[in-house]
Structures are given as C-alpha cells and as structure tokens.
Design a protein around this motif. Structure first.
Motif, PDB file in Angstrom:
ATOM      1  N   PRO A   1       0.818  -1.219   0.000  1.00 21.70           N
ATOM      2  CA  PRO A   1       0.000   0.000   0.000  1.00 21.70           C
ATOM      3  C   PRO A   1       0.849   1.265   0.000  1.00 21.70           C
ATOM      4  CG  PRO A   1      -0.906  -1.611   1.516  1.00 21.70           C
ATOM      5  CD  PRO A   1       0.421  -2.150   1.061  1.00 21.70           C
ATOM      6  N   ALA A   2       0.309   2.297  -0.669  1.00 25.05           N
ATOM      7  CA  ALA A   2       0.925   3.631  -0.756  1.00 25.05           C
ATOM      8  C   ALA A   2       2.261   3.633  -1.490  1.00 25.05           C
ATOM      9  CB  ALA A   2       1.068   4.256   0.631  1.00 25.05           C
ATOM     10  N   SER A   3       2.478   2.683  -2.374  1.00 27.59           N
ATOM     11  CA  SER A   3       3.740   2.620  -3.113  1.00 27.59           C
ATOM     12  C   SER A   3       3.852   3.716  -4.160  1.00 27.59           C
ATOM     13  CB  SER A   3       3.863   1.269  -3.843  1.00 27.59           C
ATOM     14  OG  SER A   3       4.072   0.236  -2.931  1.00 27.59           O
ATOM     15  N   ALA A   4       5.095   4.073  -4.448  1.00 28.40           N
ATOM     16  CA  ALA A   4       5.418   4.929  -5.590  1.00 28.40           C
ATOM     17  C   ALA A   4       5.901   3.995  -6.696  1.00 28.40           C
ATOM     18  CB  ALA A   4       6.500   5.934  -5.225  1.00 28.40           C
ATOM     19  N   HIS A   5       5.172   3.970  -7.809  1.00 29.59           N
ATOM     20  CA  HIS A   5       5.548   3.132  -8.952  1.00 29.59           C
ATOM     21  C   HIS A   5       6.272   4.047  -9.933  1.00 29.59           C
ATOM     22  CE1 HIS A   5       4.198  -0.558 -11.475  1.00 29.59           C
ATOM     23  NE2 HIS A   5       5.482  -0.317 -11.563  1.00 29.59           N
ATOM     24  N   LEU A   6       7.596   4.055  -9.834  1.00 27.77           N
ATOM     25  CA  LEU A   6       8.409   5.033 -10.544  1.00 27.77           C
ATOM     26  C   LEU A   6       8.717   4.639 -11.977  1.00 27.77           C
ATOM     27  CD1 LEU A   6      10.753   5.804  -7.533  1.00 27.77           C
ATOM     28  CD2 LEU A   6       8.708   7.051  -8.286  1.00 27.77           C
ATOM     29  N   VAL A   7       8.781   3.330 -12.260  1.00 27.41           N
ATOM     30  CA  VAL A   7       9.019   2.834 -13.623  1.00 27.41           C
ATOM     31  C   VAL A   7       8.029   1.709 -13.883  1.00 27.41           C
ATOM     32  CG1 VAL A   7      10.639   1.665 -15.177  1.00 27.41           C
ATOM     33  CG2 VAL A   7      11.481   3.406 -13.584  1.00 27.41           C
ATOM     34  N   SER A   8       7.311   1.799 -14.976  1.00 27.64           N
ATOM     35  CA  SER A   8       6.446   0.725 -15.452  1.00 27.64           C
ATOM     36  C   SER A   8       6.386   0.882 -16.963  1.00 27.64           C
ATOM     37  CB  SER A   8       5.050   0.823 -14.840  1.00 27.64           C
ATOM     38  OG  SER A   8       4.279  -0.296 -15.223  1.00 27.64           O
ATOM     39  N   ARG A   9       7.109   0.005 -17.665  1.00 28.28           N
ATOM     40  CA  ARG A   9       7.198   0.177 -19.120  1.00 28.28           C
ATOM     41  C   ARG A   9       7.463  -1.153 -19.808  1.00 28.28           C
ATOM     42  NH1 ARG A   9      12.309   3.444 -17.837  1.00 28.28           N
ATOM     43  NH2 ARG A   9      13.858   1.820 -17.551  1.00 28.28           N
ATOM     44  N   ASN A  10       7.137  -1.170 -21.084  1.00 30.90           N
ATOM     45  CA  ASN A  10       7.441  -2.306 -21.942  1.00 30.90           C
ATOM     46  C   ASN A  10       8.954  -2.336 -22.145  1.00 30.90           C
ATOM     47  OD1 ASN A  10       7.683  -4.197 -23.987  1.00 30.90           O
ATOM     48  ND2 ASN A  10       5.933  -3.428 -25.135  1.00 30.90           N
ATOM     49  N   ALA A  11       9.561  -3.487 -21.911  1.00 21.52           N
ATOM     50  CA  ALA A  11      11.005  -3.617 -22.080  1.00 21.52           C
ATOM     51  C   ALA A  11      11.404  -3.696 -23.555  1.00 21.52           C
ATOM     52  CB  ALA A  11      11.512  -4.861 -21.335  1.00 21.52           C
ATOM     53  N   SER A  12      10.428  -3.929 -24.435  1.00 25.95           N
ATOM     54  CA  SER A  12      10.714  -4.084 -25.861  1.00 25.95           C
ATOM     55  C   SER A  12      10.252  -2.869 -26.650  1.00 25.95           C
ATOM     56  CB  SER A  12      10.003  -5.329 -26.406  1.00 25.95           C
ATOM     57  OG  SER A  12      10.138  -5.403 -27.809  1.00 25.95           O
ATOM     58  N   ARG A  13      11.032  -2.500 -27.639  1.00 29.19           N
ATOM     59  CA  ARG A  13      10.642  -1.427 -28.557  1.00 29.19           C
ATOM     60  C   ARG A  13       9.967  -1.990 -29.807  1.00 29.19           C
ATOM     61  NH1 ARG A  13      11.348   3.209 -26.748  1.00 29.19           N
ATOM     62  NH2 ARG A  13      13.060   3.819 -25.405  1.00 29.19           N
ATOM     63  N   THR A  14       9.881  -3.338 -29.911  1.00 29.02           N
ATOM     64  CA  THR A  14       9.315  -3.943 -31.121  1.00 29.02           C
ATOM     65  C   THR A  14       8.108  -4.841 -30.874  1.00 29.02           C
ATOM     66  OG1 THR A  14      10.853  -5.810 -30.977  1.00 29.02           O
ATOM     67  CG2 THR A  14      11.561  -3.902 -32.299  1.00 29.02           C
ATOM     68  N   LYS A  15       7.879  -5.273 -29.634  1.00 25.33           N
ATOM     69  CA  LYS A  15       6.771  -6.179 -29.329  1.00 25.33           C
ATOM     70  C   LYS A  15       5.902  -5.585 -28.220  1.00 25.33           C
ATOM     71  CE  LYS A  15       9.636 -10.215 -30.254  1.00 25.33           C
ATOM     72  NZ  LYS A  15      10.310 -11.358 -29.654  1.00 25.33           N
ATOM     73  N   PRO A  16       4.579  -5.826 -28.275  1.00 29.46           N
ATOM     74  CA  PRO A  16       3.712  -5.348 -27.193  1.00 29.46           C
ATOM     75  C   PRO A  16       3.908  -6.176 -25.922  1.00 29.46           C
ATOM     76  CG  PRO A  16       2.437  -6.587 -28.786  1.00 29.46           C
ATOM     77  CD  PRO A  16       3.837  -6.480 -29.342  1.00 29.46           C
ATOM     78  N   ALA A  17       3.386  -5.669 -24.804  1.00 29.52           N
ATOM     79  CA  ALA A  17       3.415  -6.386 -23.526  1.00 29.52           C
ATOM     80  C   ALA A  17       2.081  -6.162 -22.835  1.00 29.52           C
ATOM     81  CB  ALA A  17       4.561  -5.890 -22.652  1.00 29.52           C
TER      82      ALA A  17
END
Length: 140
Positions: A102-118
């Motif tokens: 609870p109450a977390s800061a989610h500082l990075v959340s991203r697709n690791a690939s530049r060519t495939k969806p996630a």
C-alpha cells in the motif's frame, strides 16, 4: 489448482468478458478495468482487476498508489520493467509476477521491448471507499 493455472483461467475469463472502455494514455499504455467487487468476508475492502496493454516502447507515467491498495501484478505477455519505491528496476517476463505494498510509488512501469507489445494483469485489494487507485507523480 496452481497459481499459474488460476491466473491463466482468470486471464481467459477476462479476455472474453465485456470490457469497460479502456483509457489510453500518451505514453503507449492502455488501461482496461475488468472487474470490481466488494469482498464479502472482509468488510470495507474491494477487489479490482485491470489489464494494462503496453505498445512497443510504451510506458506508464510515474504514479503513487492509494494508501490502502495492495497490488499483485502478473505479466501476461512480453516483458515489463518495473521499479517500486526505492527498489531496483527489474524486468519481469510472461508468467512472472511481483507485488506492491500500500501507498507505493511506482516510478518505472514500461514495456522492455521497442518492437513487441506487452500485457499486464493487476489485481488490487483496496478500501471500498477508495476512489483513486493511482495518482500521477508531478514532475518538476
């Protein structure tokens, strides 16, 4: 039943459910709420699920989670990079998971690939009266 088969069954059920309209963001992510229900044996708590689709190279803006929100995240497809609070940035692949207190800061959340969806499944337990589960962190 294993957690993997349970998640697979849940994902399959969500995939055929009638989706609430998705919210698109400028950074290549689409968030689709799928389920929200009061937890009958835990008064004052609700369970919500949503799917986050990342386009190739897509990301979420840095955000805080609600003070009551415990989050379990499961990668359905692709690879996702995540950094929660002061922990390291980690890459999670399809079939892998993490949690956010609870109450977390989610500082990075991203697709690791530049060519495939996630794609990511988020399962959230929060106070029933919690209106905003995420709030964008203001960048100066």
């Amino acid at each position: 039943m294993t957690i993997r088969s349970l998640i697979g069954a849940t994902a399959a059920t969500l995939a055929i459910a009638t989706a609430i309209p998705a919210a698109a963001h400028d950074l290549g992510e689409t968030v689709t709420p799928h389920f929200e229900k009061a937890i009958p044996n835990i008064p004052g708590k609700k369970l919500s699920t949503l799917i986050v689709d990342y386009a190739p190279g897509g990301a979420s803006l840095p955000h805080n989670h609600a003070k009551s929100a415990f989050i379990f995240a499961y990668v359905l497809s692709g690879e996702i990079e995540s950094k929660v609070n002061d922990g390291p940035t980690q890459t999670y692949r399809a079939g892998e998971s993490w949690y956010e207190p609870p109450a977390s800061a989610h500082l990075v959340s991203r697709n690791a690939s530049r060519t495939k969806p996630a794609k990511l499944l988020a399962v959230i337990v929060a106070d029933s009266d919690e209106k905003e589960l995420t709030t964008t962190i203001k960048q100066d």
